[in-house]
Every structure is written in C-alpha cells, then in structure tokens.
Design a protein around this motif. Structure first.
Motif: not given
Length: 583
Positions: A278-285, A333-344, A324-331
C-alpha cells in the motif's frame, strides 16, 4: 489368389519400428506447418489398417456400430493389444484394453496414445462422417486399463471431452479444440507481453507447455475468465507454474497494455508487507524519508499477482479485503483514502480452506479471492507435459549459456520420465541446467537422478515417511521389476534370451522373477495368442540393431539412428511442431 494379411506379421516391436520410421519420414514432409506428427501418422495409417482388416474380416462397405467396434478391436489386438468392446449408450462405441501394444514403456511416452485416438477417429469419420474420441482412461497414465469412447453422433458428443474427426471429401480433418485454445493463449500472450525490446526487436514470449488435457482445460478456463473483473485464486504445489497462469490471465484481459506486477508475500518481512502493498507517506516511520508508492498504486488499471497469499499476516489481510471490496486503501501513515482499479490474482501452495478452519486466514477474504479457483496439478500427475518441458528448457538453456543445442539420450529420458519431480517444473529446470553444464558433448546421457530425493513422497505402509535406505531399496526394486518386465516382453517370456541380454545366468533371472512374483509363462502365452514372432530374427531384425524400443532423444543434429531393413533413419522429432514451447 490369396491375399496375405499384413496384420498377421505385426508385433508390438515391429509396429513400434514402423512407427518410428514413418515419424522420421513424415517430419520432413510436415515442414513448418503446425501439425501433430503423431496424430498425422495415426490418420495416415488408419486407412491402410482399415483396408486390410476389412479384407480379412469380409466386412460390408457401410458399417454399423457393432461392426465398427469389431474392426478397431481386431486392428489393435493384431498389434499386441487386449481390446474388447463393451456396452455403451446410443451413438457411442466404447472399448477397453488391458494391455498396451507399446508395453510398459508407453509410460515413458504417453503422447503415443494419440495414435490410438487418431486411428479410431479416422476410421469412424470415414464410416459415419463424424467422430469424437475421448480417452477416458490410459495405461500410459498408470490407470489400470485403457477406456476409449468414440462418439459418432454430434448431439451425443456435445459437452464431452475429446478430439473431433470429420470427413471432408477424401480427407479426414482433425479438430482438437483444447489444442486450438492453447495455441490462441500462447499467441495472445506473445502479442500482449512481448511487443518489442529496447532495440525494436520482438521479445521472446513466456512459454506455455500444455500437452496434457488437465493443462489445456486450465487454459480453457483462463480464456473464459480473463476478460472479466473476477478475482482468481490459483492453487498448486511450489514450482508448478502458477505465475505463468497469472500472466496468461493478464495477457488475455483488456488490462494487457497496463502493468502486471508480482510479489511473493512469503518473501516479504511481516513488518514491511503493508508498505510493500500500500506504500507509505514521508515520515510515516523511522527511516521513511520519502514518499513510497505501493504495488497497488503502481498496478493501477493493471493486474497484481500475490503469490503465497497464504503467508499474508492477518492485519494485512484486513486491508487487502478493503481494497477488494471498496477499491480503496490508505498508505501507511496516511489518512487519505485512495481509489484504485486493480485486478488481484492470488496463488497459494497450501490449502487455504484448512488455514481458515485453523483461524490463520480470514474466511471473508478467502471467499472474496476464491471467486474463480484454478488448481494446477503437480508435474507427476501430467507426464504428457514432461517431454515438451524438456525440449523447451534445453533450448532455453542453449540460448542462455550461448552453447550448442543438447539433447537427452535414452538413459537420461528413462531417468526423467521415472522421477516423481516433487519440486515440479522448477526442479526439472535445475536438474537439466546442471546436466547441461556438466555434459561436454551434445548428448546428455545422465541427469543424475538415481534415487528419490530426501524428503520425497516415498512412504511406508503406515503412511509415515520411509527412511532413506528403505526408499532406496523400494526405488531399486521398482526399477529392476520394470527392466525384467520389458525384457520378458521383448523376448516373449524366453528366460534364456533375457539372461543373455542382461549378462547374468538363467538361475539368477529365475531367482529375480520369483522374488518379484513375475512368472514368464503369461508372456509366452501372450506371444502365442497374438501371433508375435518368437525371436527378433524371425521378425526380420538384426541382433543389436533394435534401438527403437529405447526412448529416442528428440530434436537435435545427429539424432539416435535406428537400422531397419537396411534403411538408416533418424529416430525422434515426434510432434515438435505442434508444441507451445517454441521460442
């Protein structure tokens, strides 16, 4: 004038000699066409065999099902089989066989069964206009018998597996639906995944070797599922080729121009799996000095392959379920939900159902991933694929190491075909590479497989793993039994001839036969019953020149040579043009 029946002089050995000879001649005629030389040979031979069998049996020009059944049984039994017709539904002719004309060695070359299918199909198509041949059981695949259904009614054949044969004028045309599917999958993968390299040269496509029906059925499912958005869960042992199936799903989908990313979840440390996905924000850890885009962001509008999903931690499983259910995730350390279209597409080498019951895998995630399950069988359950894989891997090794092509000799083929391959395709590749590197010439005669590897599936009667010395003894007994069976079959139960060939005394042979409960009498009776010659000399073969019964090595310069009736021919090159392992 009495016409001598050519079938009367045929024996399993002489038929195999004829088969190898004709294969070599036909391989040059086939040229670059995408034909199956073995099937082509069977169709060509079927007309000749049918003609002479009809003369002997005095059959009418138009056959009914009962007469057709008697005809094909007569032909196959004349060359060493033990076929009989059995009851079948309307529109179907069913035959069973308890003894393969090619003997025990057919298990080293299961592709030879195509001769039976094409002979049966060719004769049926000439008689009824249409036939579909389904090989339901095969001695070559270690079933207790062969069972073949021949459908002559198109309606009865609908939905049934098998290869179709149709009479079109004076020709019999074969339609192998599953083979056509595997060709389409390979071609579309080549177009989608390998358009061009850095210098504009086309890249080599990933190879799909699909000679077995099970693998072709998998490719059929891939072709149906690929265009959809459904999640796919691929199961199978380590090394069976799950990622190739995942790549095929991507290549045949509308997402093919977009990224295909793969990650082995079991190889990523647990504390890094979330930032990897899911990635991480700058300074997340501590140490997160820069923004990091995870695999889901990078695979946007493409496909993400999650291998060894069964090793994913529970916390990461919850986040994956949300994507898988909502098509969104958070990095991280992040608070913003990000939309993504990926087939798993996920893969596992352990049964996830058992992990769910043990509380080690979320049931809701399992059901979400397991929309379309695809189970890839281990290599030991699809021996038809071994030959094609060997050809492909040896060709790839020659390119990789910049060396001339190398081939397997008879001894190496026997080792490869008898081995269980617990490590599947990956182990096969490693073994071939080691043999390739350490063999100075062009012929690899030994691949170093003398015993079952430690930790293999050799088990005792109680189901527990047998000690190494027990496993070795069992393997040696199995090999010695096989050698004795082959020798008895070649010499029609003549113990003196067997002893001479093996370089031991008659008494030693009798002791071995007693030890393994192998009476010689049935081999003598079978030879008398089938009309087979009592010796090779009476069949017209010179001593020491009958090499065709050995496994030929295929597809290289200076191939194994067999002397037959003073003609020198190359043994090998069987059906290579139709394989999907060509670079």
């Amino acid at each position: 004038m009495t016409i001598k029946d050519p079938l009367a002089d045929l024996s399993p050995l002489s038929f195999l000699q004829m088969f190898v000879t004709q294969s070599a001649k036909l391989s040059g005629q086939a040229g670059g066409r995408s034909v199956d030389a073995i099937e082509y040979l069977g169709l060509t031979a079927s007309s000749c065999l049918e003609l002479h069998a009809r003369q002997q049996m005095d059959l009418p020009e138009t056959l009914d099902h009962e007469q057709y059944g008697r005809l094909i049984v007569h032909i196959k039994n004349a060359i060493g089989g033990e076929f009989r017709a059995v009851a079948a539904p309307p529109g179907v002719v069913r035959v069973k066989n308890l003894r393969c004309p090619f003997g025990a060695r057919v298990q080293d070359a299961p592709e030879l069964c195509r001769t039976t299918a094409s002979v049966f199909g060719g004769i049926a198509a000439r008689s009824f206009g249409y036939a579909k041949v389904e090989m339901k059981k095969r001695i070559a695949l270690r079933d207790e018998c062969c069972e073949v259904d021949i459908y002559t009614d198109r309606k009865a054949a609908e939905g049934q597996a098998g290869d179709e044969y149709v009479s079109e004028g004076k020709e019999i045309v074969s339609h192998q639906t599953l083979r056509d599917i595997s060709v389409r999958v390979a071609e579309r993968m080549a177009r989608a995944l390998c358009p061009a390299g850095p210098a504009g040269r086309p890249r080599k496509p990933p190879a799909i070797v699909a000679e077995s029906r099970s693998m072709r059925e998998i490719l059929k499912a891939v072709e149906l599922v690929a265009p959809t958005r459904s999640s796919v869960l691929i199961s199978g042992e380590t090394g069976v080729g799950k990622e190739i199936i995942a790549r095929a799903l991507h290549a045949l989908s509308p997402r093919a121009p977009r990224p295909f990313l793969a990650v082995n979840c079991g190889a990523v440390p647990q504390d890094l799996i979330e930032t990897t996905l899911f990635g991480h924000e700058k300074g997340a850890f501590t140490g997160a000095q820069n923004l990091h885009h995870g695999l889901f962001e990078r695979a946007h509008q493409g496909t993400l392959f999650l291998d060894e999903i069964d090793s994913l931690p529970l916390l990461a499983q919850a986040k994956l379920l949300r994507v898988l259910q909502e098509g969104e995730f958070e990095r991280v350390g992040g608070r913003e939900a990000r939309q993504v279209d990926v087939r798993v597409v996920a893969a596992a080498n352990r049964p996830i159902g058992s992990l769910v019951e043990a509380g080690l895998f979320r049931s809701d995630l399992y059901y979400r991933l397991n929309v379309v399950p695809i189970a890839v069988p281990p290599l030991r359950e699809r021996p038809e694929d071994v030959t094609g894989l060997v050809h492909h891997l040896l060709a790839a090794l020659a390119v990789r190491h910049g060396s001339p092509s190398k081939c397997l000799g008879g001894r190496a083929w026997a080792q490869v075909m008898a081995y269980a391959w617990p490590g599947n395709v990956r182990e096969l590749e490693n073994v071939l590479e080691r043999a390739f590197l350490f063999t100075p010439g062009s012929l690899i005669d030994d691949v170093g497989l003398r015993d079952e590897p430690q930790g293999s599936a050799v088990r005792g009667a109680s189901g527990a793993r047998a000690p190494l010395h027990v496993a070795k003894r069992q393997a040696m007994q199995s090999i010695e039994t096989r050698v004795l069976q082959d020798a008895l079959e070649r010499h029609h139960g003549n113990v003196t001839a067997v002893a001479r060939e093996m370089g031991i005394t008659r008494r030693a042979v009798h002791q071995k036969l007693k030890r393994y409960s192998l009476p010689a009498a049935p081999y003598r009776d079978a030879a008398q019953h089938s009309g087979a010659p009592r010796s090779l000399a009476s069949a017209g073969f010179r001593e020491g020149k009958v090499a065709a019964v050995e496994r030929p090595y295929v597809g290289c310069e200076g191939a194994e040579r067999t002397v037959i009736d003073d003609d020198v021919v190359g043994a090998g090159a069987t059906g290579g043009a139709s394989r999907l392992d060509r670079e």
